[in-house]
Design an enzyme around this catalytic site. Sequence first.
Site, PDB file in Angstrom:
ATOM      1  N   CYS A 188     -33.086 -32.201  19.009  1.00 40.77           N
ATOM      2  CA  CYS A 188     -32.093 -32.561  17.994  1.00 40.77           C
ATOM      3  C   CYS A 188     -30.924 -31.574  18.037  1.00 40.77           C
ATOM      4  O   CYS A 188     -30.407 -31.136  16.996  1.00 40.77           O
ATOM      5  CB  CYS A 188     -32.716 -32.607  16.609  1.00 40.77           C
ATOM      6  SG  CYS A 188     -33.717 -31.187  16.157  1.00 40.77           S
ATOM      7  N   GLY A 189     -30.547 -31.192  19.257  1.00 45.25           N
ATOM      8  CA  GLY A 189     -29.396 -30.311  19.424  1.00 45.25           C
ATOM      9  C   GLY A 189     -29.654 -28.928  18.849  1.00 45.25           C
ATOM     10  O   GLY A 189     -30.765 -28.403  18.899  1.00 45.25           O
TER      11      GLY A 189
END
Length: 293
Positions: free
Chosen positions: A88-89
């Site tokens: 998720c980055g």
Amino acid sequence: MAGAKEIRTKIKSVKNTQKITRAMEKVAMSKMRKAQERMATARPYAEKILRTVGNLAQATPEYTHPFMVERGVKRIAFIVVSSDRGLCGGLNMNLFRAAVRSIREWKDQGVEAEFAVIGNKGVAFFKRVGGKMVAQATQLGDKPRLEQLLGILKVVTDGYRSGEVDRVFLVSNQFVNTMTQKPTIRQLLPLSVQHERSEVTGQPKSSYPWDYIYEPDPAELLDSVLTRYIESQVYQAVVENAACEQSARMVAMKAASDNAGKIINSLQLAYNKARQASITKELAEIVGGAAAV
């Protein structure tokens, strides 16, 4: 065409990866919408109970609940809300950096810190960097329930009541929009209620000209309401963090898919050049052989 064959294998591998990232992007998009609905549903309750707590505190100035008492700070507790999964980055790392900066500032003042961590990523991070974890909650799933958080909240509130902890902070991601998630740190305990002041006297004034009738009594009522308030704030943070997680994952997977497409185009160009060079070489060999005959 050994070089062209290797390139063709790489293209196939990158295309398979791109299929996976596109599928994950679509799944994250679907989950994000549902998470945003849960976040929007929980937010009015959290805002309303905060307003209620403020009104109750202003209406009973003769009684001060322990959750509203300021005292000297020797030890603080952080409730850190992270995700159970990655991909998720920089969502979790940005949050952890903000928490670490705050912890260092407090340690420079001689204040000790302990952690109550929500989410596998947070547990793994604080185990790696060190720190006293007094409680943890993991595997909340896509639909977190308040019951899953009661244990960790009881540990923190009991520590505050007993005087082992002097302040409690909530560290979580704030959902701004689909592209933006903002790490936030805010104080949960002690709860400071802001009173509106009169422009004439400068003294605090109540929003209501009347008092409440309490049943059974103000102390018991405030204790119950403030406990619900803490629960609602942490639950809201967990639900909001879930929406942030899915949004960040959707954006990260879209970026991965786009990058995979660029790599495929680059490899396809290299493959075409290698194939053209091979054909040119074969034609030169044929022409050279014919000339020799």
